[in-house]
Design a protein around this motif. Structure first.
Motif, PDB file in Angstrom:
ATOM      1  N   TRP A  87       0.821  -1.217   0.000  1.00 13.33           N
ATOM      2  CA  TRP A  87       0.000   0.000   0.000  1.00 13.33           C
ATOM      3  C   TRP A  87       0.853   1.266   0.000  1.00 13.33           C
ATOM      4  CZ3 TRP A  87       1.583   2.344   4.414  1.00 13.33           C
ATOM      5  CH2 TRP A  87       2.164   1.499   5.377  1.00 13.33           C
ATOM      6  N   GLU A  88       2.153   1.068   0.196  1.00  8.23           N
ATOM      7  CA  GLU A  88       3.035   2.210   0.390  1.00  8.23           C
ATOM      8  C   GLU A  88       3.038   3.252  -0.742  1.00  8.23           C
ATOM      9  OE1 GLU A  88       4.994   3.125   2.979  1.00  8.23           O
ATOM     10  OE2 GLU A  88       4.701   1.436   4.318  1.00  8.23           O
ATOM     11  N   PRO A  89       3.060   2.842  -2.002  1.00 12.04           N
ATOM     12  CA  PRO A  89       3.108   3.863  -3.058  1.00 12.04           C
ATOM     13  C   PRO A  89       1.958   4.862  -2.936  1.00 12.04           C
ATOM     14  CG  PRO A  89       3.511   1.703  -3.991  1.00 12.04           C
ATOM     15  CD  PRO A  89       3.114   1.488  -2.562  1.00 12.04           C
ATOM     16  N   ASP A  90       0.779   4.400  -2.560  1.00 15.06           N
ATOM     17  CA  ASP A  90      -0.354   5.300  -2.401  1.00 15.06           C
ATOM     18  C   ASP A  90      -0.090   6.349  -1.331  1.00 15.06           C
ATOM     19  OD1 ASP A  90      -1.717   4.044  -4.333  1.00 15.06           O
ATOM     20  OD2 ASP A  90      -2.978   2.849  -3.008  1.00 15.06           O
ATOM     21  N   ILE A  91       0.466   5.894  -0.233  1.00 16.54           N
ATOM     22  CA  ILE A  91       0.754   6.823   0.856  1.00 16.54           C
ATOM     23  C   ILE A  91       1.786   7.854   0.425  1.00 16.54           C
ATOM     24  CG2 ILE A  91       1.855   7.021   3.129  1.00 16.54           C
ATOM     25  CD1 ILE A  91       0.384   4.676   4.059  1.00 16.54           C
ATOM     26  N   ARG A  92       2.767   7.393  -0.313  1.00 14.81           N
ATOM     27  CA  ARG A  92       3.804   8.295  -0.802  1.00 14.81           C
ATOM     28  C   ARG A  92       3.198   9.401  -1.677  1.00 14.81           C
ATOM     29  NH1 ARG A  92       9.119   7.582  -0.702  1.00 14.81           N
ATOM     30  NH2 ARG A  92      10.317   8.762  -2.226  1.00 14.81           N
ATOM     31  N   VAL A  93       2.350   8.986  -2.602  1.00 16.07           N
ATOM     32  CA  VAL A  93       1.686   9.955  -3.481  1.00 16.07           C
ATOM     33  C   VAL A  93       0.788  10.889  -2.658  1.00 16.07           C
ATOM     34  CG1 VAL A  93      -0.020  10.188  -5.338  1.00 16.07           C
ATOM     35  CG2 VAL A  93       1.805   8.483  -5.518  1.00 16.07           C
ATOM     36  N   LYS A  94       0.073  10.314  -1.702  1.00 17.64           N
ATOM     37  CA  LYS A  94      -0.798  11.125  -0.832  1.00 17.64           C
ATOM     38  C   LYS A  94       0.013  12.175  -0.074  1.00 17.64           C
ATOM     39  CE  LYS A  94      -5.012   8.772   0.611  1.00 17.64           C
ATOM     40  NZ  LYS A  94      -5.539   7.784   1.561  1.00 17.64           N
ATOM     41  N   LEU A  95       1.168  11.754   0.426  1.00 17.55           N
ATOM     42  CA  LEU A  95       2.031  12.696   1.146  1.00 17.55           C
ATOM     43  C   LEU A  95       2.515  13.805   0.216  1.00 17.55           C
ATOM     44  CD1 LEU A  95       4.100  10.242   3.392  1.00 17.55           C
ATOM     45  CD2 LEU A  95       2.724  12.159   4.227  1.00 17.55           C
ATOM     46  N   GLN A  96       2.876  13.436  -0.985  1.00 15.26           N
ATOM     47  CA  GLN A  96       3.345  14.437  -1.952  1.00 15.26           C
ATOM     48  C   GLN A  96       2.244  15.442  -2.276  1.00 15.26           C
ATOM     49  OE1 GLN A  96       4.809  11.754  -5.020  1.00 15.26           O
ATOM     50  NE2 GLN A  96       6.906  12.464  -4.652  1.00 15.26           N
ATOM     51  N   GLU A  97       1.038  14.900  -2.492  1.00 12.47           N
ATOM     52  CA  GLU A  97      -0.072  15.800  -2.829  1.00 12.47           C
ATOM     53  C   GLU A  97      -0.430  16.706  -1.653  1.00 12.47           C
ATOM     54  OE1 GLU A  97      -3.054  13.194  -4.379  1.00 12.47           O
ATOM     55  OE2 GLU A  97      -2.090  13.109  -6.361  1.00 12.47           O
ATOM     56  N   ALA A  98      -0.426  16.139  -0.467  1.00 16.68           N
ATOM     57  CA  ALA A  98      -0.718  16.941   0.731  1.00 16.68           C
ATOM     58  C   ALA A  98       0.338  18.036   0.895  1.00 16.68           C
ATOM     59  CB  ALA A  98      -0.746  16.048   1.967  1.00 16.68           C
ATOM     60  N   ALA A 103      -2.444  14.181   5.050  1.00 18.31           N
ATOM     61  CA  ALA A 103      -2.435  12.902   4.313  1.00 18.31           C
ATOM     62  C   ALA A 103      -3.055  11.773   5.140  1.00 18.31           C
ATOM     63  CB  ALA A 103      -1.001  12.553   3.920  1.00 18.31           C
ATOM     64  N   GLY A 104      -3.376  12.066   6.393  1.00 18.70           N
ATOM     65  CA  GLY A 104      -4.021  11.057   7.247  1.00 18.70           C
ATOM     66  C   GLY A 104      -3.069   9.989   7.766  1.00 18.70           C
ATOM     67  N   VAL A 105      -1.802  10.362   7.941  1.00 15.90           N
ATOM     68  CA  VAL A 105      -0.825   9.414   8.494  1.00 15.90           C
ATOM     69  C   VAL A 105      -0.070  10.092   9.643  1.00 15.90           C
ATOM     70  CG1 VAL A 105      -0.536   8.243   6.271  1.00 15.90           C
ATOM     71  CG2 VAL A 105       1.051  10.086   6.909  1.00 15.90           C
TER      72      VAL A 105
END
Lengths: 189, 189
Positions: A4-15, A37-39
Protein backbone atom coordinates in the motif's frame (compact mmCIF):
# COMPACT_ATOMS: atom_id res chain seq x y z
CA UNK A 1 7.34 -1.48 3.20
CA UNK A 2 3.95 -2.95 2.36
CA UNK A 3 2.25 -2.92 -1.02
CA UNK A 4 0.00 0.00 0.00
CA UNK A 5 3.04 2.21 0.39
CA UNK A 6 3.11 3.86 -3.06
CA UNK A 7 -0.35 5.30 -2.40
CA UNK A 8 0.75 6.82 0.86
CA UNK A 9 3.80 8.30 -0.80
CA UNK A 10 1.69 9.96 -3.48
CA UNK A 11 -0.80 11.12 -0.83
CA UNK A 12 2.03 12.70 1.15
CA UNK A 13 3.35 14.44 -1.95
CA UNK A 14 -0.07 15.80 -2.83
CA UNK A 15 -0.72 16.94 0.73
CA UNK A 16 2.68 18.63 0.82
CA UNK A 17 2.13 20.51 -2.45
CA UNK A 18 -1.31 21.64 -1.30
CA UNK A 19 0.10 23.06 1.93
CA UNK A 20 3.16 24.60 0.28
CA UNK A 21 0.92 26.42 -2.19
CA UNK A 22 -1.61 27.50 0.41
CA UNK A 23 0.66 28.48 3.29
CA UNK A 24 4.10 28.71 1.76
CA UNK A 25 6.95 26.22 1.91
CA UNK A 26 8.67 27.81 4.91
CA UNK A 27 5.48 27.87 6.97
CA UNK A 28 4.61 24.20 6.40
CA UNK A 29 5.75 21.44 8.75
CA UNK A 30 6.11 17.70 8.21
CA UNK A 31 3.52 17.19 10.94
CA UNK A 32 0.96 19.23 9.00
CA UNK A 33 1.67 17.31 5.80
CA UNK A 34 1.28 13.99 7.62
CA UNK A 35 -1.97 15.13 9.19
CA UNK A 36 -3.47 16.22 5.87
CA UNK A 37 -2.43 12.90 4.31
CA UNK A 38 -4.02 11.06 7.25
CA UNK A 39 -0.83 9.41 8.49
CA UNK A 40 1.55 9.90 11.40
CA UNK A 41 4.59 12.15 11.28
CA UNK A 42 6.69 9.02 11.66
CA UNK A 43 5.21 7.67 8.44
CA UNK A 44 6.16 10.93 6.70
CA UNK A 45 9.77 10.48 7.76
CA UNK A 46 9.76 6.87 6.62
CA UNK A 47 9.14 8.18 3.10
CA UNK A 48 11.02 11.48 3.02
CA UNK A 49 14.12 12.74 4.82
CA UNK A 50 12.59 16.20 5.19
CA UNK A 51 9.97 18.46 3.66
CA UNK A 52 12.33 19.60 0.92
CA UNK A 53 12.87 16.02 -0.22
CA UNK A 54 9.19 15.80 -1.15
CA UNK A 55 10.02 18.19 -3.99
CA UNK A 56 13.38 16.76 -5.06
CA UNK A 57 12.84 13.11 -4.37
CA UNK A 58 12.40 12.15 -8.07
CA UNK A 59 15.49 14.07 -9.20
CA UNK A 60 17.92 11.17 -9.30
CA UNK A 61 15.48 9.01 -11.25
CA UNK A 62 14.92 11.82 -13.74
CA UNK A 63 18.64 12.37 -14.16
CA UNK A 64 19.12 8.67 -14.83
CA UNK A 65 16.24 8.66 -17.29
CA UNK A 66 17.62 11.62 -19.24
CA UNK A 67 21.16 10.24 -19.24
CA UNK A 68 20.12 6.79 -20.42
CA UNK A 69 17.94 8.37 -23.06
CA UNK A 70 20.94 10.37 -24.28
CA UNK A 71 23.13 7.27 -24.11
CA UNK A 72 20.75 5.51 -26.48
CA UNK A 73 20.13 8.40 -28.86
CA UNK A 74 21.61 8.05 -32.31
CA UNK A 75 24.13 10.84 -32.50
CA UNK A 76 23.34 11.94 -36.02
CA UNK A 77 24.39 15.33 -37.22
CA UNK A 78 23.59 17.81 -35.88
CA UNK A 79 23.79 16.34 -32.37
CA UNK A 80 21.01 18.60 -31.08
CA UNK A 81 18.54 16.68 -33.27
CA UNK A 82 19.23 13.48 -31.42
CA UNK A 83 19.40 15.19 -28.04
CA UNK A 84 16.06 16.86 -28.51
CA UNK A 85 14.58 13.59 -29.64
CA UNK A 86 15.74 12.06 -26.38
CA UNK A 87 14.10 14.94 -24.52
CA UNK A 88 10.83 14.20 -26.27
CA UNK A 89 11.02 10.65 -24.91
CA UNK A 90 11.34 12.11 -21.41
CA UNK A 91 8.58 14.65 -22.07
CA UNK A 92 6.17 11.89 -23.04
CA UNK A 93 6.52 10.42 -19.57
CA UNK A 94 5.51 13.76 -18.07
CA UNK A 95 2.61 13.95 -20.50
CA UNK A 96 1.30 10.73 -19.04
CA UNK A 97 -0.93 12.35 -16.40
CA UNK A 98 1.73 14.21 -14.44
CA UNK A 99 1.06 17.78 -15.48
CA UNK A 100 -0.90 18.73 -12.37
CA UNK A 101 1.86 17.50 -10.06
CA UNK A 102 4.61 19.10 -12.16
CA UNK A 103 2.79 22.44 -12.26
CA UNK A 104 2.20 22.56 -8.54
CA UNK A 105 5.80 21.61 -7.88
CA UNK A 106 6.94 24.28 -10.34
CA UNK A 107 4.83 26.94 -8.62
CA UNK A 108 6.09 26.01 -5.16
CA UNK A 109 9.70 26.16 -6.30
CA UNK A 110 9.22 29.42 -8.22
CA UNK A 111 7.85 31.11 -5.11
CA UNK A 112 10.89 30.34 -2.96
CA UNK A 113 14.43 31.63 -3.76
CA UNK A 114 16.17 28.82 -1.90
CA UNK A 115 14.16 26.15 -3.70
CA UNK A 116 14.80 27.88 -7.02
CA UNK A 117 18.52 27.83 -6.34
CA UNK A 118 18.29 24.17 -5.37
CA UNK A 119 16.41 23.32 -8.57
CA UNK A 120 18.97 25.13 -10.72
CA UNK A 121 21.75 23.19 -9.01
CA UNK A 122 19.94 19.91 -9.75
CA UNK A 123 19.57 20.83 -13.42
CA UNK A 124 23.23 21.86 -13.59
CA UNK A 125 24.05 18.43 -12.24
CA UNK A 126 21.94 16.79 -14.97
CA UNK A 127 23.92 18.76 -17.55
CA UNK A 128 27.16 17.41 -16.12
CA UNK A 129 25.72 13.88 -16.39
CA UNK A 130 24.64 14.37 -19.99
CA UNK A 131 28.01 15.86 -20.95
CA UNK A 132 29.71 12.83 -19.42
CA UNK A 133 27.59 10.46 -21.50
CA UNK A 134 28.26 12.44 -24.67
CA UNK A 135 31.99 12.48 -23.98
CA UNK A 136 31.97 8.73 -23.39
CA UNK A 137 30.28 8.40 -26.74
CA UNK A 138 33.25 10.13 -28.35
CA UNK A 139 32.08 13.72 -28.55
CA UNK A 140 34.71 16.41 -28.06
CA UNK A 141 34.57 17.62 -24.43
CA UNK A 142 33.74 21.27 -25.02
CA UNK A 143 31.09 20.34 -27.56
CA UNK A 144 29.64 17.79 -25.17
CA UNK A 145 29.39 20.37 -22.39
CA UNK A 146 27.69 22.87 -24.66
CA UNK A 147 25.28 20.31 -26.11
CA UNK A 148 24.39 19.09 -22.61
CA UNK A 149 23.80 22.62 -21.35
CA UNK A 150 21.58 23.40 -24.32
CA UNK A 151 19.62 20.22 -23.79
CA UNK A 152 18.95 21.21 -20.18
CA UNK A 153 18.04 24.76 -21.25
CA UNK A 154 15.41 23.36 -23.59
CA UNK A 155 14.08 21.09 -20.84
CA UNK A 156 13.94 23.92 -18.30
CA UNK A 157 12.43 26.55 -20.60
CA UNK A 158 10.08 23.89 -21.98
CA UNK A 159 8.83 23.09 -18.51
CA UNK A 160 8.21 26.77 -17.76
CA UNK A 161 6.19 27.08 -20.96
CA UNK A 162 4.32 23.83 -20.54
CA UNK A 163 3.10 24.11 -16.96
CA UNK A 164 1.34 27.41 -17.60
CA UNK A 165 0.63 27.03 -21.30
CA UNK A 166 -2.44 25.77 -23.19
CA UNK A 167 -4.08 22.87 -21.43
CA UNK A 168 -4.23 20.83 -24.64
CA UNK A 169 -0.54 21.21 -25.46
CA UNK A 170 1.71 18.32 -24.53
CA UNK A 171 5.19 18.75 -23.07
CA UNK A 172 6.52 16.86 -26.07
CA UNK A 173 4.94 19.45 -28.39
CA UNK A 174 6.48 22.29 -26.41
CA UNK A 175 9.91 20.64 -26.67
CA UNK A 176 9.50 20.33 -30.44
CA UNK A 177 8.46 23.96 -30.68
CA UNK A 178 11.56 25.01 -28.74
CA UNK A 179 13.67 23.00 -31.11
CA UNK A 180 12.33 25.08 -34.01
CA UNK A 181 13.06 28.26 -32.06
CA UNK A 182 16.57 27.04 -31.36
CA UNK A 183 17.15 26.77 -35.08
CA UNK A 184 15.68 30.22 -35.62
CA UNK A 185 18.01 31.68 -33.02
CA UNK A 186 21.20 30.05 -34.30
CA UNK A 187 20.83 29.62 -38.04
CA UNK A 188 21.01 31.96 -40.96
CA UNK A 189 17.59 33.13 -42.12
CA UNK B 1 34.01 57.74 1.42
CA UNK B 2 37.42 59.17 0.67
CA UNK B 3 39.41 58.81 -2.51
CA UNK B 4 41.61 56.05 -1.06
CA UNK B 5 38.55 53.80 -0.68
CA UNK B 6 38.73 51.86 -3.96
CA UNK B 7 42.12 50.49 -2.94
CA UNK B 8 40.77 49.27 0.37
CA UNK B 9 37.86 47.65 -1.37
CA UNK B 10 40.18 45.75 -3.71
CA UNK B 11 42.44 44.86 -0.79
CA UNK B 12 39.49 43.45 1.12
CA UNK B 13 38.39 41.41 -1.90
CA UNK B 14 41.87 40.00 -2.38
CA UNK B 15 42.23 39.20 1.30
CA UNK B 16 38.82 37.50 1.30
CA UNK B 17 39.63 35.33 -1.73
CA UNK B 18 42.97 34.34 -0.23
CA UNK B 19 41.32 33.22 3.01
CA UNK B 20 38.37 31.51 1.28
CA UNK B 21 40.80 29.49 -0.83
CA UNK B 22 43.13 28.67 2.06
CA UNK B 23 40.66 27.95 4.83
CA UNK B 24 37.32 27.57 3.09
CA UNK B 25 34.48 30.05 2.78
CA UNK B 26 32.54 28.75 5.78
CA UNK B 27 35.56 28.88 8.06
CA UNK B 28 36.49 32.48 7.22
CA UNK B 29 35.18 35.45 9.20
CA UNK B 30 34.87 39.12 8.29
CA UNK B 31 37.26 39.90 11.14
CA UNK B 32 39.95 37.68 9.61
CA UNK B 33 39.48 39.31 6.19
CA UNK B 34 39.75 42.78 7.71
CA UNK B 35 42.88 41.81 9.62
CA UNK B 36 44.61 40.41 6.54
CA UNK B 37 43.71 43.57 4.61
CA UNK B 38 45.08 45.69 7.46
CA UNK B 39 41.81 47.43 8.31
CA UNK B 40 39.22 47.21 11.08
CA UNK B 41 36.19 44.96 10.95
CA UNK B 42 34.07 48.10 10.89
CA UNK B 43 35.78 49.13 7.66
CA UNK B 44 34.97 45.74 6.16
CA UNK B 45 31.30 46.27 6.89
CA UNK B 46 31.38 49.74 5.42
CA UNK B 47 32.28 48.10 2.11
CA UNK B 48 30.39 44.80 2.19
CA UNK B 49 27.16 43.71 3.87
CA UNK B 50 28.65 40.31 4.67
CA UNK B 51 31.37 37.91 3.58
CA UNK B 52 29.20 36.51 0.76
CA UNK B 53 28.77 39.97 -0.75
CA UNK B 54 32.51 40.11 -1.40
CA UNK B 55 31.88 37.47 -4.05
CA UNK B 56 28.62 38.79 -5.52
CA UNK B 57 29.13 42.49 -5.11
CA UNK B 58 29.83 43.09 -8.83
CA UNK B 59 26.82 41.07 -10.03
CA UNK B 60 24.42 43.94 -10.59
CA UNK B 61 27.00 45.91 -12.51
CA UNK B 62 27.76 42.89 -14.69
CA UNK B 63 24.07 42.29 -15.35
CA UNK B 64 23.66 45.91 -16.38
CA UNK B 65 26.72 45.70 -18.61
CA UNK B 66 25.48 42.58 -20.40
CA UNK B 67 21.96 43.93 -20.80
CA UNK B 68 23.11 47.26 -22.19
CA UNK B 69 25.49 45.43 -24.50
CA UNK B 70 22.56 43.32 -25.76
CA UNK B 71 20.38 46.42 -26.04
CA UNK B 72 22.95 47.99 -28.37
CA UNK B 73 23.74 44.88 -30.43
CA UNK B 74 22.54 44.90 -34.01
CA UNK B 75 20.02 42.08 -34.11
CA UNK B 76 21.07 40.69 -37.43
CA UNK B 77 20.06 37.18 -38.41
CA UNK B 78 20.76 34.84 -36.81
CA UNK B 79 20.31 36.63 -33.47
CA UNK B 80 22.99 34.52 -31.77
CA UNK B 81 25.63 36.21 -33.92
CA UNK B 82 24.80 39.59 -32.46
CA UNK B 83 24.36 38.18 -28.96
CA UNK B 84 27.72 36.50 -29.00
CA UNK B 85 29.29 39.66 -30.31
CA UNK B 86 27.89 41.48 -27.30
CA UNK B 87 29.38 38.77 -25.06
CA UNK B 88 32.77 39.36 -26.62
CA UNK B 89 32.50 43.02 -25.62
CA UNK B 90 31.90 41.89 -22.04
CA UNK B 91 34.70 39.32 -22.25
CA UNK B 92 37.18 41.98 -23.29
CA UNK B 93 36.58 43.77 -20.00
CA UNK B 94 37.46 40.59 -18.11
CA UNK B 95 40.53 40.17 -20.29
CA UNK B 96 41.74 43.52 -19.05
CA UNK B 97 43.74 42.15 -16.10
CA UNK B 98 40.93 40.47 -14.18
CA UNK B 99 41.68 36.83 -14.83
CA UNK B 100 43.38 36.18 -11.51
CA UNK B 101 40.47 37.61 -9.54
CA UNK B 102 37.86 35.82 -11.67
CA UNK B 103 39.69 32.49 -11.33
CA UNK B 104 40.00 32.72 -7.58
CA UNK B 105 36.36 33.72 -7.27
CA UNK B 106 35.40 30.82 -9.55
CA UNK B 107 37.37 28.34 -7.44
CA UNK B 108 35.86 29.59 -4.18
CA UNK B 109 32.33 29.32 -5.57
CA UNK B 110 32.95 25.90 -7.14
CA UNK B 111 34.07 24.51 -3.78
CA UNK B 112 30.87 25.47 -1.96
CA UNK B 113 27.41 24.10 -2.89
CA UNK B 114 25.54 27.08 -1.44
CA UNK B 115 27.69 29.56 -3.32
CA UNK B 116 27.30 27.52 -6.50
CA UNK B 117 23.52 27.64 -6.13
CA UNK B 118 23.71 31.38 -5.50
CA UNK B 119 25.84 31.92 -8.59
CA UNK B 120 23.44 29.90 -10.77
CA UNK B 121 20.54 31.98 -9.47
CA UNK B 122 22.41 35.17 -10.36
CA UNK B 123 23.06 33.93 -13.88
CA UNK B 124 19.41 32.87 -14.26
CA UNK B 125 18.51 36.41 -13.28
CA UNK B 126 20.83 37.80 -15.98
CA UNK B 127 19.06 35.59 -18.52
CA UNK B 128 15.71 37.07 -17.47
CA UNK B 129 17.17 40.55 -17.95
CA UNK B 130 18.54 39.73 -21.41
CA UNK B 131 15.23 38.15 -22.48
CA UNK B 132 13.43 41.30 -21.39
CA UNK B 133 15.72 43.48 -23.50
CA UNK B 134 15.29 41.21 -26.51
CA UNK B 135 11.51 41.23 -26.13
CA UNK B 136 11.51 45.02 -25.88
CA UNK B 137 13.45 45.04 -29.12
CA UNK B 138 10.61 43.14 -30.79
CA UNK B 139 11.77 39.55 -30.54
CA UNK B 140 9.10 36.92 -30.00
CA UNK B 141 8.97 36.07 -26.28
CA UNK B 142 9.81 32.38 -26.47
CA UNK B 143 12.66 33.05 -28.87
CA UNK B 144 13.91 35.84 -26.62
CA UNK B 145 13.95 33.53 -23.60
CA UNK B 146 15.81 30.84 -25.49
CA UNK B 147 18.33 33.25 -26.99
CA UNK B 148 18.97 34.79 -23.56
CA UNK B 149 19.46 31.39 -21.94
CA UNK B 150 21.87 30.34 -24.64
CA UNK B 151 23.81 33.57 -24.25
CA UNK B 152 24.19 32.92 -20.55
CA UNK B 153 25.16 29.29 -21.20
CA UNK B 154 27.96 30.47 -23.46
CA UNK B 155 29.10 33.00 -20.84
CA UNK B 156 29.02 30.42 -18.04
CA UNK B 157 30.71 27.59 -19.96
CA UNK B 158 33.15 30.11 -21.40
CA UNK B 159 34.14 31.24 -17.94
CA UNK B 160 34.70 27.63 -16.81
CA UNK B 161 36.96 27.05 -19.79
CA UNK B 162 38.79 30.32 -19.55
CA UNK B 163 39.74 30.38 -15.87
CA UNK B 164 41.52 27.05 -16.06
CA UNK B 165 42.51 27.09 -19.71
CA UNK B 166 45.72 28.17 -21.46
CA UNK B 167 47.25 31.23 -19.87
CA UNK B 168 47.62 32.96 -23.22
CA UNK B 169 44.03 32.50 -24.30
CA UNK B 170 41.72 35.47 -23.81
CA UNK B 171 38.15 35.15 -22.58
CA UNK B 172 37.04 36.76 -25.85
CA UNK B 173 38.78 33.96 -27.79
CA UNK B 174 37.08 31.32 -25.67
CA UNK B 175 33.68 32.92 -26.34
CA UNK B 176 34.37 32.88 -30.09
CA UNK B 177 35.42 29.24 -29.92
CA UNK B 178 32.20 28.36 -28.12
CA UNK B 179 30.28 30.14 -30.82
CA UNK B 180 31.82 27.81 -33.39
CA UNK B 181 30.93 24.82 -31.21
CA UNK B 182 27.38 26.09 -30.90
CA UNK B 183 27.09 26.01 -34.67
CA UNK B 184 28.57 22.52 -34.78
CA UNK B 185 26.04 21.31 -32.23
CA UNK B 186 22.98 22.80 -33.87
CA UNK B 187 23.65 22.89 -37.59
CA UNK B 188 23.65 20.30 -40.29
CA UNK B 189 27.13 19.06 -41.08
Amino acid sequence: VGRWEPDIRVKLQEAALTLYLENGFDQTTAAQIAKLAGVTERTFFRHFADKREVLFDGSDALKELICSSVAEASLSKPPMDALLHSLVVVAEIFDNGRKDFVRKRYDVISANPELRERELAKLADYAIGIAKVLKERGMDELRAILAAEMTMTVLRVGMQQWVHGDEGETFATVICKLFTELRAVTEEA
